[in-house]
Design a protein around this motif. Structure first.
Motif, PDB file in Angstrom:
ATOM      1  N   GLU A 297     -13.309 -11.228   9.131  1.00  0.00           N
ATOM      2  CA  GLU A 297     -12.040 -10.461   8.784  1.00  0.00           C
ATOM      3  C   GLU A 297     -12.609  -9.703   7.373  1.00  0.00           C
ATOM      4  OE1 GLU A 297      -9.138  -9.621   9.922  1.00  0.00           O
ATOM      5  OE2 GLU A 297      -7.913  -9.096   8.349  1.00  0.00           O
ATOM      6  N   LYS A 298     -12.489  -8.591   7.561  1.00  0.00           N
ATOM      7  CA  LYS A 298     -12.912  -7.731   6.414  1.00  0.00           C
ATOM      8  C   LYS A 298     -13.915  -7.922   5.603  1.00  0.00           C
ATOM      9  CE  LYS A 298      -7.921  -6.130   5.551  1.00  0.00           C
ATOM     10  NZ  LYS A 298      -7.114  -7.242   6.106  1.00  0.00           N
TER      11      LYS A 298
ATOM     12  N   TYR B  30      -3.570  -6.633  20.531  1.00  0.00           N
ATOM     13  CA  TYR B  30      -4.189  -7.790  21.136  1.00  0.00           C
ATOM     14  C   TYR B  30      -3.458  -8.154  22.483  1.00  0.00           C
ATOM     15  CZ  TYR B  30      -5.065  -8.565  16.154  1.00  0.00           C
ATOM     16  OH  TYR B  30      -5.530  -8.171  14.850  1.00  0.00           O
TER      17      TYR B  30
ATOM     18  N   ASP C 285       1.451  -0.994  11.712  1.00  0.00           N
ATOM     19  CA  ASP C 285       0.798   0.078  10.963  1.00  0.00           C
ATOM     20  C   ASP C 285      -0.268   0.965  11.660  1.00  0.00           C
ATOM     21  OD1 ASP C 285      -1.088  -1.925  11.035  1.00  0.00           O
ATOM     22  OD2 ASP C 285      -1.024  -2.331   8.732  1.00  0.00           O
ATOM     23  N   THR C 286      -0.062   0.594  13.039  1.00  0.00           N
ATOM     24  CA  THR C 286      -1.158   1.546  14.228  1.00  0.00           C
ATOM     25  C   THR C 286      -0.267   1.946  15.149  1.00  0.00           C
ATOM     26  OG1 THR C 286      -2.983   0.138  13.484  1.00  0.00           O
ATOM     27  CG2 THR C 286      -3.168   1.216  15.666  1.00  0.00           C
TER      28      THR C 286
ATOM     29  N   ILE D 139     -11.189  -4.277  14.713  1.00  0.00           N
ATOM     30  CA  ILE D 139      -9.996  -4.606  15.595  1.00  0.00           C
ATOM     31  C   ILE D 139      -8.915  -3.682  15.094  1.00  0.00           C
ATOM     32  CG2 ILE D 139      -8.258  -6.707  15.746  1.00  0.00           C
ATOM     33  CD1 ILE D 139     -10.441  -8.548  14.669  1.00  0.00           C
ATOM     34  N   ALA D 140      -8.391  -3.119  16.323  1.00  0.00           N
ATOM     35  CA  ALA D 140      -7.560  -1.961  15.970  1.00  0.00           C
ATOM     36  C   ALA D 140      -5.963  -2.159  16.320  1.00  0.00           C
ATOM     37  CB  ALA D 140      -7.880  -0.836  17.338  1.00  0.00           C
ATOM     38  N   GLY D 141      -5.582  -3.318  15.894  1.00  0.00           N
ATOM     39  CA  GLY D 141      -3.944  -3.647  15.725  1.00  0.00           C
ATOM     40  C   GLY D 141      -3.372  -3.823  17.025  1.00  0.00           C
TER      41      GLY D 141
ATOM     42  N   THR E 146      -7.691 -13.305  12.851  1.00  0.00           N
ATOM     43  CA  THR E 146      -9.170 -13.030  13.058  1.00  0.00           C
ATOM     44  C   THR E 146      -9.673 -14.497  12.906  1.00  0.00           C
ATOM     45  OG1 THR E 146      -9.125 -10.976  12.131  1.00  0.00           O
ATOM     46  CG2 THR E 146     -11.284 -11.826  12.506  1.00  0.00           C
TER      47      THR E 146
ATOM     48  N   LEU F 258      -1.020 -12.527   8.627  1.00  0.00           N
ATOM     49  CA  LEU F 258      -0.916 -12.116   9.924  1.00  0.00           C
ATOM     50  C   LEU F 258      -0.874 -13.409  10.821  1.00  0.00           C
ATOM     51  CD1 LEU F 258      -0.723 -10.132  12.181  1.00  0.00           C
ATOM     52  CD2 LEU F 258      -3.052  -9.769  12.049  1.00  0.00           C
TER      53      LEU F 258
ATOM     54  N   TYR G 290     -11.237  -3.742   7.913  1.00  0.00           N
ATOM     55  CA  TYR G 290     -10.634  -4.296   9.191  1.00  0.00           C
ATOM     56  C   TYR G 290     -11.036  -5.669   9.414  1.00  0.00           C
ATOM     57  CZ  TYR G 290      -9.331   0.478  10.017  1.00  0.00           C
ATOM     58  OH  TYR G 290      -8.617   1.561  10.017  1.00  0.00           O
ATOM     59  N   GLY G 291     -10.715  -6.268  10.272  1.00  0.00           N
ATOM     60  CA  GLY G 291     -11.335  -7.387  11.134  1.00  0.00           C
ATOM     61  C   GLY G 291     -12.466  -6.640  11.912  1.00  0.00           C
TER      62      GLY G 291
ATOM     63  N   GLN H 192      -5.577 -15.855   8.546  1.00  0.00           N
ATOM     64  CA  GLN H 192      -6.020 -14.687   9.263  1.00  0.00           C
ATOM     65  C   GLN H 192      -5.912 -15.096  11.047  1.00  0.00           C
ATOM     66  OE1 GLN H 192      -5.950 -11.893   7.848  1.00  0.00           O
ATOM     67  NE2 GLN H 192      -6.147 -12.385   5.752  1.00  0.00           N
TER      68      GLN H 192
ATOM     69  N   ARG I   9       0.952  -1.345  -0.079  1.00  0.00           N
ATOM     70  CA  ARG I   9      -0.255   0.093  -0.219  1.00  0.00           C
ATOM     71  C   ARG I   9       1.204   1.308  -0.049  1.00  0.00           C
ATOM     72  NH1 ARG I   9      -4.461  -0.871   4.501  1.00  0.00           N
ATOM     73  NH2 ARG I   9      -2.707  -2.085   5.678  1.00  0.00           N
TER      74      ARG I   9
ATOM     75  N   LEU J  33       0.407  -4.273  15.863  1.00  0.00           N
ATOM     76  CA  LEU J  33       0.660  -4.106  14.474  1.00  0.00           C
ATOM     77  C   LEU J  33       1.268  -2.703  14.199  1.00  0.00           C
ATOM     78  CD1 LEU J  33      -2.551  -5.919  13.095  1.00  0.00           C
ATOM     79  CD2 LEU J  33      -0.595  -6.819  14.086  1.00  0.00           C
TER      80      LEU J  33
HETATM   81  C1  G1P Z   1      -4.941  -6.617  10.279  1.00  0.00           C
HETATM   82  C2  G1P Z   1      -6.116  -7.485  10.772  1.00  0.00           C
HETATM   83  C3  G1P Z   1      -7.305  -6.791  10.749  1.00  0.00           C
HETATM   84  C4  G1P Z   1      -7.336  -5.419  11.675  1.00  0.00           C
HETATM   85  C5  G1P Z   1      -5.985  -4.769  10.953  1.00  0.00           C
HETATM   86  C6  G1P Z   1      -5.913  -3.415  11.937  1.00  0.00           C
HETATM   87  O1  G1P Z   1      -5.250  -6.395   8.815  1.00  0.00           O
HETATM   88  O2  G1P Z   1      -6.068  -8.854   9.751  1.00  0.00           O
HETATM   89  O3  G1P Z   1      -8.334  -7.792  11.427  1.00  0.00           O
HETATM   90  O4  G1P Z   1      -8.550  -4.919  11.590  1.00  0.00           O
HETATM   91  O5  G1P Z   1      -4.826  -5.107  10.695  1.00  0.00           O
HETATM   92  O6  G1P Z   1      -4.881  -2.664  11.285  1.00  0.00           O
HETATM   93  P1  G1P Z   1      -4.206  -5.550   7.744  1.00  0.00           P
HETATM   94  O7  G1P Z   1      -4.293  -4.106   7.893  1.00  0.00           O
HETATM   95  O8  G1P Z   1      -3.137  -6.148   8.350  1.00  0.00           O
HETATM   96  O9  G1P Z   1      -4.806  -6.081   6.276  1.00  0.00           O
END
Ligand code: G1P
Length: 292
Positions: free
Chosen positions: A188-189, A205, A130-131, A201-203, A229, A108, A168-169, A227, A15, A128
């Protein structure tokens, strides 16, 4: 006690191409700090100093970033820039950071499986990259506090607008307090009309070792990947899982628009940039208003 954290960082970063063609997306800086450093700092601020980064091909600069760069430090020392010198020394001493490479990019859930031996029989946090969450009490600390009370798997969630649900999840369930929900659905998504709610789901856990068995039984799902999720949904058959709304502002830096917004917000929060950036932004808006 939650003493370990896992940060998956093996993804291709598609991305963010072309910036991520030859460098890890986790090293893209918000101003002057690579995004993964904010995430490691959140672990440290939450009392976790044992961190496993799931890395992969082309990710060596992450290791270098958290290692010592003696020559550079000596140069900065000779320049008598004490602030910068302290900053550099801080990075290499932040935490005990371990690395393992994900051999194939299978999602993931697959990445988390690489943490099995590192985490052993202990609960662990997953963050995660990216958050980034800006909060008074670090987001992971908020989850750990709840874990200490309930001793259950906990997922950080956030309300997202309907048009973002499919990114998102998504969780569904029954509210048990202002910030907690007992989860009864995880997808998931999903398409927006098939989503159980708009709680994403906000990254962040807190997982228990039981997740590894669930991951072993999880077949490929969305995007033909394993996944996390889906594994959590399997776990839900045998265990309760909580969703927790985090107090703080979440920055989803996995997409370019939000990355730009994050940079602006963080610049406005920095003493040396807040005045010149707000003046600059005001001028831009004034120019725009004049053109209307
Ligand atoms: C992942 C998870 C998703 C979650 C998201 C949060 O997705 O699979 O459930 O909501 O991170 O950033 P990704 O963004 O890696 O595709």
């Amino acid at each position: 006690m939650v003493k370990k954290a896992v940060i998956p960082a093996a993804g291709l970063g598609t991305r963010f191409l072309p910036a991520t063609k030859a460098q890890p997306k986790e090293m893209l800086p918000i101003i002057d700090t690579p995004s993964i450093q904010y995430v490691v700092q959140e672990c440290v601020d939450s009392g976790i100093e044992d961190i496993l980064i799931i890395s992969g091909k082309g990710k060596r600069s992450i290791e270098d970033h958290f290692d010592r760069n003696f020559e550079l430090e000596e140069r900065i020392k000779a320049d008598e820039d004490e602030v910068l010198y302290t900053q550099l020394r801080h990075i290499e001493n932040m935490a005990n950071i371990h690395f393992i490479r994900q051999k194939e990019l299978n999602g993931l859930g697959d990445a988390i499986r690489y943490a099995r031996y590192h985490c052993g029989n202990e609960p662990f946090a997953v963050l995660l990259g990216d958050t980034i969450i800006d909060s008074v009490i670090p987001a992971t600390q908020q989850l750990i506090d709840t874990y200490e009370q309930y001793k259950q798997t906990i997922i950080a969630v956030e309300v997202v607008p309907k048009e973002k649900v499919s990114r998102y999840g998504i969780t569904g369930g029954k509210k048990i307090s202002d910030k907690l929900m007992q989860i009864d659905e995880l997808v998931e998504k999903p398409e927006v009309d098939k989503a159980p709610s708009n709680l994403a789901i906000a990254g962040r856990y807190i997982l228990t070792p039981e997740i590894f068995e669930a991951l072993d039984k999880t077949s490929r799902g969305k995007g033909n990947e394993i996944q996390l999720t889906d594994a959590l949904r399997l776990l839900l058959r045998h265990e309760d899982i909580l969703a927790q709304t985090i107090e703080g502002k979440r920055y989803d830096i996995g997409n370019k628009l939000d990355f730009i917004k994050t940079t602006i917000d963080f610049a406005l929060k920095r003493k040396e940039f807040s005045k010149p950036i707000s003046a600059y932004l005001r001028n831009i808006v004034k120019d725009m208003d004049n053109k209307v």
